[in-house]
Design a protein around this motif. Structure first.
Motif, PDB file in Angstrom:
ATOM      1  N   LYS A   1     -28.916 -42.492-118.869  1.00  0.00           N
ATOM      2  CA  LYS A   1     -27.987 -42.257-120.017  1.00  0.00           C
ATOM      3  C   LYS A   1     -28.656 -42.903-121.201  1.00  0.00           C
ATOM      4  O   LYS A   1     -28.862 -42.425-122.326  1.00  0.00           O
ATOM      5  CB  LYS A   1     -26.451 -42.702-119.739  1.00  0.00           C
ATOM      6  CG  LYS A   1     -26.031 -41.560-119.096  1.00  0.00           C
ATOM      7  CD  LYS A   1     -24.634 -41.921-118.581  1.00  0.00           C
ATOM      8  CE  LYS A   1     -23.603 -42.176-119.860  1.00  0.00           C
ATOM      9  NZ  LYS A   1     -22.270 -42.421-119.443  1.00  0.00           N
ATOM     10  N   GLN A   2     -29.064 -44.055-120.901  1.00  0.00           N
ATOM     11  CA  GLN A   2     -29.781 -45.017-122.186  1.00  0.00           C
ATOM     12  C   GLN A   2     -31.089 -44.235-122.323  1.00  0.00           C
ATOM     13  O   GLN A   2     -31.479 -44.513-123.777  1.00  0.00           O
ATOM     14  CB  GLN A   2     -30.133 -46.269-121.845  1.00  0.00           C
ATOM     15  CG  GLN A   2     -28.796 -47.304-121.476  1.00  0.00           C
ATOM     16  CD  GLN A   2     -29.123 -48.617-120.813  1.00  0.00           C
ATOM     17  OE1 GLN A   2     -30.275 -48.771-120.306  1.00  0.00           O
ATOM     18  NE2 GLN A   2     -28.121 -49.510-120.667  1.00  0.00           N
ATOM     19  N   ASN A   3     -31.888 -43.545-121.628  1.00  0.00           N
ATOM     20  CA  ASN A   3     -32.832 -42.714-121.818  1.00  0.00           C
ATOM     21  C   ASN A   3     -32.609 -41.439-122.517  1.00  0.00           C
ATOM     22  O   ASN A   3     -33.619 -40.523-122.675  1.00  0.00           O
ATOM     23  CB  ASN A   3     -33.833 -42.569-120.704  1.00  0.00           C
ATOM     24  CG  ASN A   3     -34.660 -44.026-120.542  1.00  0.00           C
ATOM     25  OD1 ASN A   3     -35.039 -44.889-121.338  1.00  0.00           O
ATOM     26  ND2 ASN A   3     -34.750 -44.586-119.247  1.00  0.00           N
ATOM     27  N   GLY A   4     -31.506 -41.114-122.815  1.00  0.00           N
ATOM     28  CA  GLY A   4     -31.154 -39.748-123.242  1.00  0.00           C
ATOM     29  C   GLY A   4     -30.742 -38.666-122.596  1.00  0.00           C
ATOM     30  O   GLY A   4     -30.453 -37.564-122.704  1.00  0.00           O
ATOM     31  N   VAL A   5     -30.673 -38.901-121.316  1.00  0.00           N
ATOM     32  CA  VAL A   5     -30.392 -37.921-120.121  1.00  0.00           C
ATOM     33  C   VAL A   5     -28.805 -37.794-120.203  1.00  0.00           C
ATOM     34  O   VAL A   5     -28.140 -38.492-120.069  1.00  0.00           O
ATOM     35  CB  VAL A   5     -30.782 -38.160-118.843  1.00  0.00           C
ATOM     36  CG1 VAL A   5     -30.419 -37.421-117.772  1.00  0.00           C
ATOM     37  CG2 VAL A   5     -32.645 -38.431-118.699  1.00  0.00           C
ATOM     38  N   ARG A   6     -28.602 -36.579-120.396  1.00  0.00           N
ATOM     39  CA  ARG A   6     -27.176 -36.000-120.114  1.00  0.00           C
ATOM     40  C   ARG A   6     -26.598 -36.071-118.738  1.00  0.00           C
ATOM     41  O   ARG A   6     -27.218 -35.324-118.071  1.00  0.00           O
ATOM     42  CB  ARG A   6     -26.841 -34.950-121.036  1.00  0.00           C
ATOM     43  CG  ARG A   6     -25.293 -34.243-121.157  1.00  0.00           C
ATOM     44  CD  ARG A   6     -25.389 -32.956-122.165  1.00  0.00           C
ATOM     45  NE  ARG A   6     -24.164 -32.087-121.608  1.00  0.00           N
ATOM     46  CZ  ARG A   6     -24.075 -31.031-121.865  1.00  0.00           C
ATOM     47  NH1 ARG A   6     -25.047 -30.257-122.384  1.00  0.00           N
ATOM     48  NH2 ARG A   6     -22.822 -30.347-121.731  1.00  0.00           N
ATOM     49  N   MET A   7     -25.637 -36.759-118.462  1.00  0.00           N
ATOM     50  CA  MET A   7     -25.034 -36.597-116.967  1.00  0.00           C
ATOM     51  C   MET A   7     -23.982 -35.778-116.817  1.00  0.00           C
ATOM     52  O   MET A   7     -23.110 -35.688-117.733  1.00  0.00           O
ATOM     53  CB  MET A   7     -24.718 -38.107-116.674  1.00  0.00           C
ATOM     54  CG  MET A   7     -25.963 -39.112-116.646  1.00  0.00           C
ATOM     55  SD  MET A   7     -27.199 -38.496-115.544  1.00  0.00           S
ATOM     56  CE  MET A   7     -26.457 -38.657-113.790  1.00  0.00           C
ATOM     57  N   ILE A   8     -23.677 -34.887-115.914  1.00  0.00           N
ATOM     58  CA  ILE A   8     -22.485 -34.043-115.495  1.00  0.00           C
ATOM     59  C   ILE A   8     -21.402 -35.230-115.031  1.00  0.00           C
ATOM     60  O   ILE A   8     -20.390 -34.996-115.405  1.00  0.00           O
ATOM     61  CB  ILE A   8     -22.727 -33.146-114.497  1.00  0.00           C
ATOM     62  CG1 ILE A   8     -23.528 -32.027-115.022  1.00  0.00           C
ATOM     63  CG2 ILE A   8     -21.435 -32.494-114.063  1.00  0.00           C
ATOM     64  CD1 ILE A   8     -24.061 -31.017-113.935  1.00  0.00           C
ATOM     65  N   HIS A   9     -21.899 -36.289-114.268  1.00  0.00           N
ATOM     66  CA  HIS A   9     -21.192 -37.195-113.854  1.00  0.00           C
ATOM     67  C   HIS A   9     -21.692 -38.886-114.151  1.00  0.00           C
ATOM     68  O   HIS A   9     -22.616 -39.030-114.110  1.00  0.00           O
ATOM     69  CB  HIS A   9     -20.973 -37.593-112.089  1.00  0.00           C
ATOM     70  CG  HIS A   9     -20.672 -35.830-111.760  1.00  0.00           C
ATOM     71  ND1 HIS A   9     -21.618 -35.428-110.963  1.00  0.00           N
ATOM     72  CD2 HIS A   9     -19.663 -35.347-111.605  1.00  0.00           C
ATOM     73  CE1 HIS A   9     -21.172 -34.008-110.696  1.00  0.00           C
ATOM     74  NE2 HIS A   9     -19.760 -34.055-110.979  1.00  0.00           N
ATOM     75  N   ASP A  10     -20.636 -39.321-115.116  1.00  0.00           N
ATOM     76  CA  ASP A  10     -20.722 -40.759-115.272  1.00  0.00           C
ATOM     77  C   ASP A  10     -20.728 -41.880-114.501  1.00  0.00           C
ATOM     78  O   ASP A  10     -21.219 -42.945-114.493  1.00  0.00           O
ATOM     79  CB  ASP A  10     -20.101 -40.903-116.711  1.00  0.00           C
ATOM     80  CG  ASP A  10     -20.459 -40.240-117.954  1.00  0.00           C
ATOM     81  OD1 ASP A  10     -21.736 -40.005-118.268  1.00  0.00           O
ATOM     82  OD2 ASP A  10     -19.552 -39.789-118.877  1.00  0.00           O
ATOM     83  N   HIS A  58     -27.368 -33.245-116.021  1.00  0.00           N
ATOM     84  CA  HIS A  58     -27.292 -31.992-116.639  1.00  0.00           C
ATOM     85  C   HIS A  58     -28.663 -31.374-116.643  1.00  0.00           C
ATOM     86  O   HIS A  58     -29.478 -31.656-117.462  1.00  0.00           O
ATOM     87  CB  HIS A  58     -26.501 -31.967-118.158  1.00  0.00           C
ATOM     88  CG  HIS A  58     -26.057 -30.628-118.416  1.00  0.00           C
ATOM     89  ND1 HIS A  58     -26.862 -29.795-118.791  1.00  0.00           N
ATOM     90  CD2 HIS A  58     -24.798 -30.353-118.560  1.00  0.00           C
ATOM     91  CE1 HIS A  58     -25.904 -28.639-119.241  1.00  0.00           C
ATOM     92  NE2 HIS A  58     -24.419 -29.147-119.031  1.00  0.00           N
ATOM     93  N   PRO A  59     -28.449 -29.878-116.406  1.00  0.00           N
ATOM     94  CA  PRO A  59     -29.892 -29.184-116.372  1.00  0.00           C
ATOM     95  C   PRO A  59     -30.789 -29.074-117.805  1.00  0.00           C
ATOM     96  O   PRO A  59     -31.581 -28.939-117.812  1.00  0.00           O
ATOM     97  CB  PRO A  59     -29.696 -27.665-115.967  1.00  0.00           C
ATOM     98  CG  PRO A  59     -28.315 -27.931-115.191  1.00  0.00           C
ATOM     99  CD  PRO A  59     -27.473 -29.256-115.678  1.00  0.00           C
ATOM    100  N   LYS A  60     -29.760 -29.166-118.767  1.00  0.00           N
ATOM    101  CA  LYS A  60     -30.275 -29.200-120.020  1.00  0.00           C
ATOM    102  C   LYS A  60     -31.080 -30.439-120.600  1.00  0.00           C
ATOM    103  O   LYS A  60     -31.836 -30.378-121.211  1.00  0.00           O
ATOM    104  CB  LYS A  60     -29.174 -28.971-121.189  1.00  0.00           C
ATOM    105  CG  LYS A  60     -28.510 -27.681-121.089  1.00  0.00           C
ATOM    106  CD  LYS A  60     -27.248 -27.278-122.249  1.00  0.00           C
ATOM    107  CE  LYS A  60     -27.122 -25.976-122.071  1.00  0.00           C
ATOM    108  NZ  LYS A  60     -26.105 -25.426-123.141  1.00  0.00           N
ATOM    109  N   SER A  61     -30.810 -31.412-119.981  1.00  0.00           N
ATOM    110  CA  SER A  61     -31.580 -32.507-120.009  1.00  0.00           C
ATOM    111  C   SER A  61     -32.806 -32.664-119.070  1.00  0.00           C
ATOM    112  O   SER A  61     -33.660 -33.579-119.089  1.00  0.00           O
ATOM    113  CB  SER A  61     -30.786 -33.791-119.785  1.00  0.00           C
ATOM    114  OG  SER A  61     -29.931 -34.245-120.719  1.00  0.00           O
TER     115      SER A  61
END
Length: 137
Positions: A93-102, A117-120
Motif C-alpha cells: 500500500k505504501q508503494n501505491g498498490v491498491r489492495m482488495i483486502h487491507d 487489485h488487478p488494476k494495480s
C-alpha cells in the motif's frame, strides 16, 4: 515474495474437471475443502513444483461465480507464498498498490490471505498467502 505458492483456476464443477487433472494429466489430488468466507469449494492438485487450486463457487454471489459468469473457466489468480502478511500488505500500500483486502482473511488450508487489485498489477489478480502459522508448512 518467497515463491509462487499456487495458481487458482476457476471451474464450474470440481467433480467434472478433476478427472482431467488426475487421469489425463496424471496429477494427484492433495485435498479438498470448502472456504465459507469466500463461498468456494477448493481442490488442491499436486503439479510437482507448484500446486493448482481448482475453485468452484458454492453460491451465485461468490467472487468465483461472478468471475465464471464474466470470463468463463480458466486462470483466476496467482498466489505468492509470503511471511508477515500484514507487514507485506502495508508495504504494498505504501508503494501505491491498491489492495482488495487491507487486512488478512482466512483462506484455504488455514492460510491467511489478501488480494491485490488487478488494476494495480497490470490486470493480474495476485494473492498473498501466509502459511507461517500452519504446522508442517
Amino acid at each position: 515474495m518467497k515463491k509462487v505458492d499456487h495458481i487458482g483456476i476457476a471451474v464450474h464443477s470440481i467433480e467434472e474437471s478433476l478427472s482431467f487433472y488426475n487421469e489425463t494429466l496424471q496429477l494427484p489430488l492433495i485435498k479438498m475443502e470448502e472456504v465459507q468466507s469466500e463461498g468456494v469449494k477448493v481442490a488442491f492438485i499436486d503439479g510437482g513444483n507448484i500446486k493448482l487450486e481448482l475453485l468452484e463457487p458454492l453460491h451465485n454471489e461468490s467472487a468465483i461465480a461472478k468471475f465464471l459468469q464474466k470470463k468463463g473457466e480458466g486462470i483466476h489468480h496467482i498466489a505468492f507464498g509470503i511471511e508477515k502478511i500484514q507487514d507485506r500488505i502495508n508495504e504494498l500500500k505504501q508503494n501505491g498498490v491498491r489492495m482488495i483486502h487491507d487486512k488478512p482473511k482466512p483462506g484455504a488450508g488455514g492460510a491467511e490471505v489478501a488480494f491485490m487489485h488487478p488494476k494495480s498489477a497490470y490486470g493480474v489478480l495476485f494473492e498473498l498467502c501466509d502459511k507461517t502459522n500452519i504446522k508442517g508448512e
